[in-house]
Design a protein around this motif. Structure first.
Motif, PDB file in Angstrom:
ATOM      1  N   LEU A  13       0.810  -1.215   0.000  1.00 24.29           N
ATOM      2  CA  LEU A  13       0.000   0.000   0.000  1.00 24.29           C
ATOM      3  C   LEU A  13       0.842   1.263   0.000  1.00 24.29           C
ATOM      4  CD1 LEU A  13      -2.668  -1.172   2.589  1.00 24.29           C
ATOM      5  CD2 LEU A  13      -2.926  -0.993   0.098  1.00 24.29           C
ATOM      6  N   GLY A  14       2.066   1.142   0.488  1.00 23.96           N
ATOM      7  CA  GLY A  14       2.937   2.304   0.497  1.00 23.96           C
ATOM      8  C   GLY A  14       4.110   2.137   1.430  1.00 23.96           C
ATOM      9  N   GLU A  15       5.004   3.088   1.315  1.00 25.77           N
ATOM     10  CA  GLU A  15       6.173   3.159   2.173  1.00 25.77           C
ATOM     11  C   GLU A  15       6.198   4.578   2.723  1.00 25.77           C
ATOM     12  OE1 GLU A  15      10.038   1.074   1.216  1.00 25.77           O
ATOM     13  OE2 GLU A  15      10.568   3.176   0.860  1.00 25.77           O
ATOM     14  N   VAL A  16       6.272   4.705   4.046  1.00 24.21           N
ATOM     15  CA  VAL A  16       6.162   6.011   4.679  1.00 24.21           C
ATOM     16  C   VAL A  16       7.282   6.215   5.694  1.00 24.21           C
ATOM     17  CG1 VAL A  16       3.672   6.203   4.307  1.00 24.21           C
ATOM     18  CG2 VAL A  16       4.525   5.103   6.373  1.00 24.21           C
ATOM     19  N   ALA A  17       7.508   7.466   6.047  1.00 24.76           N
ATOM     20  CA  ALA A  17       8.659   7.834   6.868  1.00 24.76           C
ATOM     21  C   ALA A  17       8.457   7.657   8.366  1.00 24.76           C
ATOM     22  CB  ALA A  17       9.052   9.280   6.578  1.00 24.76           C
ATOM     23  N   THR A  18       7.207   7.696   8.838  1.00 26.83           N
ATOM     24  CA  THR A  18       6.990   7.652  10.287  1.00 26.83           C
ATOM     25  C   THR A  18       6.021   6.529  10.674  1.00 26.83           C
ATOM     26  OG1 THR A  18       5.066   9.120  10.325  1.00 26.83           O
ATOM     27  CG2 THR A  18       7.257  10.170  10.406  1.00 26.83           C
ATOM     28  N   ALA A  19       6.101   6.136  11.926  1.00 27.23           N
ATOM     29  CA  ALA A  19       5.177   5.129  12.451  1.00 27.23           C
ATOM     30  C   ALA A  19       3.736   5.638  12.373  1.00 27.23           C
ATOM     31  CB  ALA A  19       5.546   4.788  13.889  1.00 27.23           C
ATOM     32  N   GLU A  20       3.541   6.895  12.670  1.00 25.61           N
ATOM     33  CA  GLU A  20       2.196   7.480  12.619  1.00 25.61           C
ATOM     34  C   GLU A  20       1.626   7.430  11.202  1.00 25.61           C
ATOM     35  OE1 GLU A  20       4.298   8.769  16.163  1.00 25.61           O
ATOM     36  OE2 GLU A  20       4.859   8.932  14.060  1.00 25.61           O
ATOM     37  N   ASP A  21       2.462   7.726  10.211  1.00 28.23           N
ATOM     38  CA  ASP A  21       1.995   7.658   8.822  1.00 28.23           C
ATOM     39  C   ASP A  21       1.690   6.220   8.412  1.00 28.23           C
ATOM     40  OD1 ASP A  21       2.182  10.404   8.557  1.00 28.23           O
ATOM     41  OD2 ASP A  21       4.117  10.342   7.520  1.00 28.23           O
ATOM     42  N   ALA A  22       2.470   5.268   8.909  1.00 26.14           N
ATOM     43  CA  ALA A  22       2.213   3.855   8.604  1.00 26.14           C
ATOM     44  C   ALA A  22       0.865   3.433   9.169  1.00 26.14           C
ATOM     45  CB  ALA A  22       3.329   2.984   9.166  1.00 26.14           C
ATOM     46  N   ILE A  23       0.597   3.832  10.382  1.00 25.31           N
ATOM     47  CA  ILE A  23      -0.675   3.470  11.009  1.00 25.31           C
ATOM     48  C   ILE A  23      -1.835   4.186  10.325  1.00 25.31           C
ATOM     49  CG2 ILE A  23      -2.004   3.626  13.150  1.00 25.31           C
ATOM     50  CD1 ILE A  23       0.159   1.317  12.943  1.00 25.31           C
ATOM     51  N   SER A  24      -1.640   5.414   9.913  1.00 21.72           N
ATOM     52  CA  SER A  24      -2.688   6.123   9.164  1.00 21.72           C
ATOM     53  C   SER A  24      -3.018   5.388   7.873  1.00 21.72           C
ATOM     54  CB  SER A  24      -2.256   7.553   8.846  1.00 21.72           C
ATOM     55  OG  SER A  24      -2.196   8.310  10.026  1.00 21.72           O
ATOM     56  N   LEU A  25      -1.998   4.843   7.229  1.00 20.36           N
ATOM     57  CA  LEU A  25      -2.202   4.083   5.998  1.00 20.36           C
ATOM     58  C   LEU A  25      -2.975   2.789   6.282  1.00 20.36           C
ATOM     59  CD1 LEU A  25      -1.568   4.316   2.990  1.00 20.36           C
ATOM     60  CD2 LEU A  25       0.642   3.241   3.446  1.00 20.36           C
ATOM     61  N   VAL A  26      -2.656   2.127   7.374  1.00 15.27           N
ATOM     62  CA  VAL A  26      -3.416   0.937   7.775  1.00 15.27           C
ATOM     63  C   VAL A  26      -4.884   1.307   7.975  1.00 15.27           C
ATOM     64  CG1 VAL A  26      -3.810  -0.724   9.655  1.00 15.27           C
ATOM     65  CG2 VAL A  26      -1.482  -0.324   8.802  1.00 15.27           C
ATOM     66  N   VAL A  27      -5.136   2.340   8.768  1.00 14.14           N
ATOM     67  CA  VAL A  27      -6.506   2.745   9.081  1.00 14.14           C
ATOM     68  C   VAL A  27      -7.262   3.128   7.808  1.00 14.14           C
ATOM     69  CG1 VAL A  27      -7.912   4.491  10.270  1.00 14.14           C
ATOM     70  CG2 VAL A  27      -5.988   3.403  11.456  1.00 14.14           C
ATOM     71  N   ALA A  28      -6.609   3.818   6.899  1.00  9.24           N
ATOM     72  CA  ALA A  28      -7.253   4.241   5.647  1.00  9.24           C
ATOM     73  C   ALA A  28      -7.668   3.056   4.782  1.00  9.24           C
ATOM     74  CB  ALA A  28      -6.324   5.158   4.863  1.00  9.24           C
ATOM     75  N   HIS A  29      -7.041   1.913   4.979  1.00 11.17           N
ATOM     76  CA  HIS A  29      -7.338   0.736   4.154  1.00 11.17           C
ATOM     77  C   HIS A  29      -8.085  -0.369   4.908  1.00 11.17           C
ATOM     78  CE1 HIS A  29      -4.461   2.775   1.566  1.00 11.17           C
ATOM     79  NE2 HIS A  29      -5.109   2.160   0.594  1.00 11.17           N
ATOM     80  N   LEU A  30      -8.630  -0.039   6.071  1.00 13.91           N
ATOM     81  CA  LEU A  30      -9.459  -1.010   6.779  1.00 13.91           C
ATOM     82  C   LEU A  30     -10.785  -1.160   6.038  1.00 13.91           C
ATOM     83  CD1 LEU A  30      -8.885   0.056  10.487  1.00 13.91           C
ATOM     84  CD2 LEU A  30      -7.972  -1.991   9.341  1.00 13.91           C
ATOM     85  N   PRO A  31     -11.390  -2.320   6.078  1.00 14.34           N
ATOM     86  CA  PRO A  31     -12.696  -2.499   5.445  1.00 14.34           C
ATOM     87  C   PRO A  31     -13.730  -1.552   6.051  1.00 14.34           C
ATOM     88  CG  PRO A  31     -11.789  -4.607   6.155  1.00 14.34           C
ATOM     89  CD  PRO A  31     -10.897  -3.539   6.707  1.00 14.34           C
ATOM     90  N   ALA A  32     -14.616  -1.058   5.221  1.00 14.52           N
ATOM     91  CA  ALA A  32     -15.637  -0.113   5.682  1.00 14.52           C
ATOM     92  C   ALA A  32     -16.492  -0.709   6.794  1.00 14.52           C
ATOM     93  CB  ALA A  32     -16.515   0.330   4.520  1.00 14.52           C
ATOM     94  N   ASP A  33     -16.818  -2.000   6.695  1.00  9.51           N
ATOM     95  CA  ASP A  33     -17.661  -2.618   7.718  1.00  9.51           C
ATOM     96  C   ASP A  33     -16.960  -2.680   9.066  1.00  9.51           C
ATOM     97  OD1 ASP A  33     -15.850  -4.591   6.833  1.00  9.51           O
ATOM     98  OD2 ASP A  33     -17.242  -6.215   7.329  1.00  9.51           O
ATOM     99  N   LEU A  34     -15.644  -2.760   9.072  1.00  7.27           N
ATOM    100  CA  LEU A  34     -14.899  -2.764  10.341  1.00  7.27           C
ATOM    101  C   LEU A  34     -15.029  -1.420  11.020  1.00  7.27           C
ATOM    102  CD1 LEU A  34     -12.989  -4.354  12.220  1.00  7.27           C
ATOM    103  CD2 LEU A  34     -11.114  -3.270  10.996  1.00  7.27           C
ATOM    104  N   GLY A  35     -14.886  -0.347  10.268  1.00 11.33           N
ATOM    105  CA  GLY A  35     -15.034   0.997  10.827  1.00 11.33           C
ATOM    106  C   GLY A  35     -16.417   1.232  11.390  1.00 11.33           C
ATOM    107  N   ALA A  36     -17.440   0.701  10.701  1.00 12.09           N
ATOM    108  CA  ALA A  36     -18.816   0.853  11.163  1.00 12.09           C
ATOM    109  C   ALA A  36     -19.048   0.066  12.440  1.00 12.09           C
ATOM    110  CB  ALA A  36     -19.790   0.391  10.081  1.00 12.09           C
ATOM    111  N   ASP A  37     -18.441  -1.130  12.523  1.00 12.78           N
ATOM    112  CA  ASP A  37     -18.612  -1.971  13.708  1.00 12.78           C
ATOM    113  C   ASP A  37     -17.952  -1.362  14.931  1.00 12.78           C
ATOM    114  OD1 ASP A  37     -19.928  -3.813  12.167  1.00 12.78           O
ATOM    115  OD2 ASP A  37     -18.209  -5.160  11.974  1.00 12.78           O
ATOM    116  N   THR A  38     -16.853  -0.614  14.746  1.00 14.39           N
ATOM    117  CA  THR A  38     -16.103  -0.108  15.887  1.00 14.39           C
ATOM    118  C   THR A  38     -16.289   1.377  16.108  1.00 14.39           C
ATOM    119  OG1 THR A  38     -14.164   0.202  14.500  1.00 14.39           O
ATOM    120  CG2 THR A  38     -14.346  -1.905  15.681  1.00 14.39           C
ATOM    121  N   ALA A  39     -17.059   2.048  15.258  1.00 15.54           N
ATOM    122  CA  ALA A  39     -17.248   3.494  15.414  1.00 15.54           C
ATOM    123  C   ALA A  39     -17.826   3.787  16.787  1.00 15.54           C
ATOM    124  CB  ALA A  39     -18.164   4.028  14.333  1.00 15.54           C
ATOM    125  N   GLY A  40     -17.213   4.725  17.472  1.00 17.64           N
ATOM    126  CA  GLY A  40     -17.692   5.158  18.759  1.00 17.64           C
ATOM    127  C   GLY A  40     -17.233   4.305  19.928  1.00 17.64           C
TER     128      GLY A  40
END
Length: 128
Positions: free
Chosen positions: A98-125
């Motif tokens: 998915l990508g190569e990034v310079a910081t741990a925070e950017d790596a995690i942001s990339l993970v979160v951006a590519h999580l399945p939509a249903d996972l985000g809905a299940d854990t929202a809030g």
């Protein structure tokens, strides 16, 4: 050198995060000096805190449920390859980088951006 022949699995998500962040002796990730910045960045994301953090073979993966696993756990979420920056982020099974990034925070942001939509809905809030 530590004996890594027996490492107990955390019984639940909260305990897994605690052990990972503390680098508790004889547990997953305790020996990996490159894990702390990525683990801390992952824990800062509420959606990832609801998942079981799974350190294995120089990666930090996220599993939808906690043990006991009667079959291998479902490994279908993006993950981070640990080591010195830059960090690589892949889809499950190393299928697509998915990508190569310079910081741990950017790596995690990339993970979160590519999580399945249903996972985000299940854990929202949900907050841990």
């Amino acid at each position: 050198m530590q004996d890594r022949t027996f490492m107990p699995e955390a019984p639940d998500v909260e305990t897994a995060w605690t052990w990972l962040l503390e680098r508790r002796p004889m547990t997953r990730g305790c020996f990996d000096v490159t894990l702390p910045p990525v683990a801390a960045a992952a824990y800062a994301e509420p959606v990832l805190r609801t998942l079981f953090p799974f350190h294995t073979h120089g990666t930090l993966k996220f599993i939808r449920d906690a043990p006991p696993w009667y079959e291998p756990p479902i490994d279908d979420l993006p993950f981070v390859v640990l080591g010195e920056p830059p960090y690589s982020v892949y889809t499950a099974g190393h299928a697509i980088r998915l990508g190569e990034v310079a910081t741990a925070e950017d790596a995690i942001s990339l993970v979160v951006a590519h999580l399945p939509a249903d996972l985000g809905a299940d854990t929202a809030g949900q907050q841990s």
